[in-house]
Design a protein around this motif. Structure first.
Motif, PDB file in Angstrom:
ATOM      1  N   ASN A 203       0.805  -1.221   0.000  1.00 31.44           N
ATOM      2  CA  ASN A 203       0.000   0.000   0.000  1.00 31.44           C
ATOM      3  C   ASN A 203       0.842   1.277   0.000  1.00 31.44           C
ATOM      4  O   ASN A 203       0.307   2.375   0.118  1.00 31.44           O
ATOM      5  N   VAL A 302      -0.629  -4.398  -5.511  1.00 29.72           N
ATOM      6  CA  VAL A 302      -0.654  -2.930  -5.427  1.00 29.72           C
ATOM      7  C   VAL A 302      -2.038  -2.415  -5.748  1.00 29.72           C
ATOM      8  O   VAL A 302      -2.566  -1.518  -5.080  1.00 29.72           O
ATOM      9  N   ALA A 303      -2.676  -2.973  -6.766  1.00 27.72           N
ATOM     10  CA  ALA A 303      -4.030  -2.559  -7.137  1.00 27.72           C
ATOM     11  C   ALA A 303      -5.029  -2.889  -6.028  1.00 27.72           C
ATOM     12  O   ALA A 303      -5.939  -2.111  -5.736  1.00 27.72           O
ATOM     13  N   ALA A 306      -4.514  -0.345  -3.108  1.00 32.20           N
ATOM     14  CA  ALA A 306      -4.443   1.085  -3.463  1.00 32.20           C
ATOM     15  C   ALA A 306      -5.511   1.889  -2.726  1.00 32.20           C
ATOM     16  O   ALA A 306      -6.620   1.407  -2.489  1.00 32.20           O
TER      17      ALA A 306
END
Length: 306
Positions: A203, A302-303, A306
């Motif tokens: 994150n 990461v997505a 996010a």
């Protein structure tokens, strides 16, 4: 001061760990696979990819069950192939606790000991350094870092002086927030460094944009802090299953996944999570073996966060 409840909880955890002692005398079953390692570009010296930090977890009194539990943590750490332990003179006495533990356990020679300068003048840094050596019960360290870029224009030359005197093998700088990335990038471009230490997590992947590739290009080793976002990531994944591909990557817990994410970046040398529990130490070490994440898997994480 620890409460009676804290003491009893720590005692129970320690007893559970001791109850899992194997015939060989090592607490817990050690990871089956050998720890992965990465080379320090400046020297070629190899370091295990999973290290340890002391912030918070080593800030204990030495006459408590928590201190005895930390002995078990370090037994697991070194038996599992760990080397790098990162501390600081402003971590609430953690450096003195670490120094006593390393001396009592006979582990100093096995330790790649990293500490920091956190001072605002040359005189203050000199005084602090003398205290650091006393606290750590050593006459030198492996890595000396300028803490959070604090007064780095004066403190980095001082660290280099100590390196020239043989009191540290490597020097570097650290930061722990996105607000420091631009200055860290400038320093990387301007200065000759052996190491940087920076935050990197699923994150908070910002350093992968410029700082990590630049460190790789410049031949600078990288320590990663805050891979768990100071524990906040665990609250986000509470009761959530791991991704379906986690088993293929040898990942059995969210902690292992967060650490595996960090070490899967090719610029990263070692990640330094902190813990005061032997069971968690063992779990973290398991992230250091087996396949790394693919670029697609890292991108997916990461997505997701996010």
């Amino acid at each position: 001061m620890p409460t009676r409840r804290d003491f009893l909880a720590a005692s129970a955890t320690l007893a559970a760990g001791l109850g899992c002692m194997s015939v060989s005398g090592n607490a817990f079953a050690q990871p089956a696979s050998a720890m992965l390692s990465r080379k320090i570009p400046a020297s070629g010296e190899a370091l295990a990819v999973i290290g340890a930090g002391t912030s918070g977890s080593f800030e204990v009194d030495t006459d408590t069950a928590q201190f005895q539990q930390l002995k078990q943590v370090l037994k697991v750490f070194f038996a599992g192939g760990g080397q790098v332990i990162d501390t600081s003179p402003n971590y609430g006495g953690a450096d003195a606790v670490l120094g006593q533990l390393l001396e009592e356990g006979g582990w100093r020679k096995q330790t790649f000991l990293a500490t920091k300068i956190a001072a605002d003048s040359h005189a203050e840094a000199q005084t602090q350094w003398a205290g650091t050596l006393r606290s750590l019960r050593t006459d030198k360290v492996e890595l000396l870092q300028v803490h959070n870029l604090r007064d780095w224009q004066r403190q980095l030359p001082y660290a280099r002086e100590l390196k020239a005197q043989g009191l540290t093998r490597y020097v570097g700088v650290t930061h722990y927030m996105d607000s420091g990335l631009d200055e860290l990038e400038r320093i990387l471009r301007q200065e000759s460094l052996d190491f940087i230490q920076v935050h990197y997590s699923v994150n908070a992947p910002g350093c992968a944009q410029t700082v990590l590739p630049l460190a790789q290009d410049k031949g600078v080793a990288v320590l990663i802090n805050r891979a768990f976002d100071d524990g906040r990531l665990f609250a986000k994944v509470k009761d959530q299953p791991l991704p379906g591909w986690a088993t293929e990557a040898g990942i059995g817990s969210w902690a292992q996944l967060f650490l595996k994410f960090a070490i899967s970046h090719p610029a990263v040398t070692t990640v330094i999570p902190a813990t005061g529990r032997p069971d968690r130490q063992l779990d973290q070490l398991k992230a250091g073996s087996g396949p790394l994440l693919t670029a697609a898997q890292s991108k997916q994480l990461v997505a997701q966060f996010a």
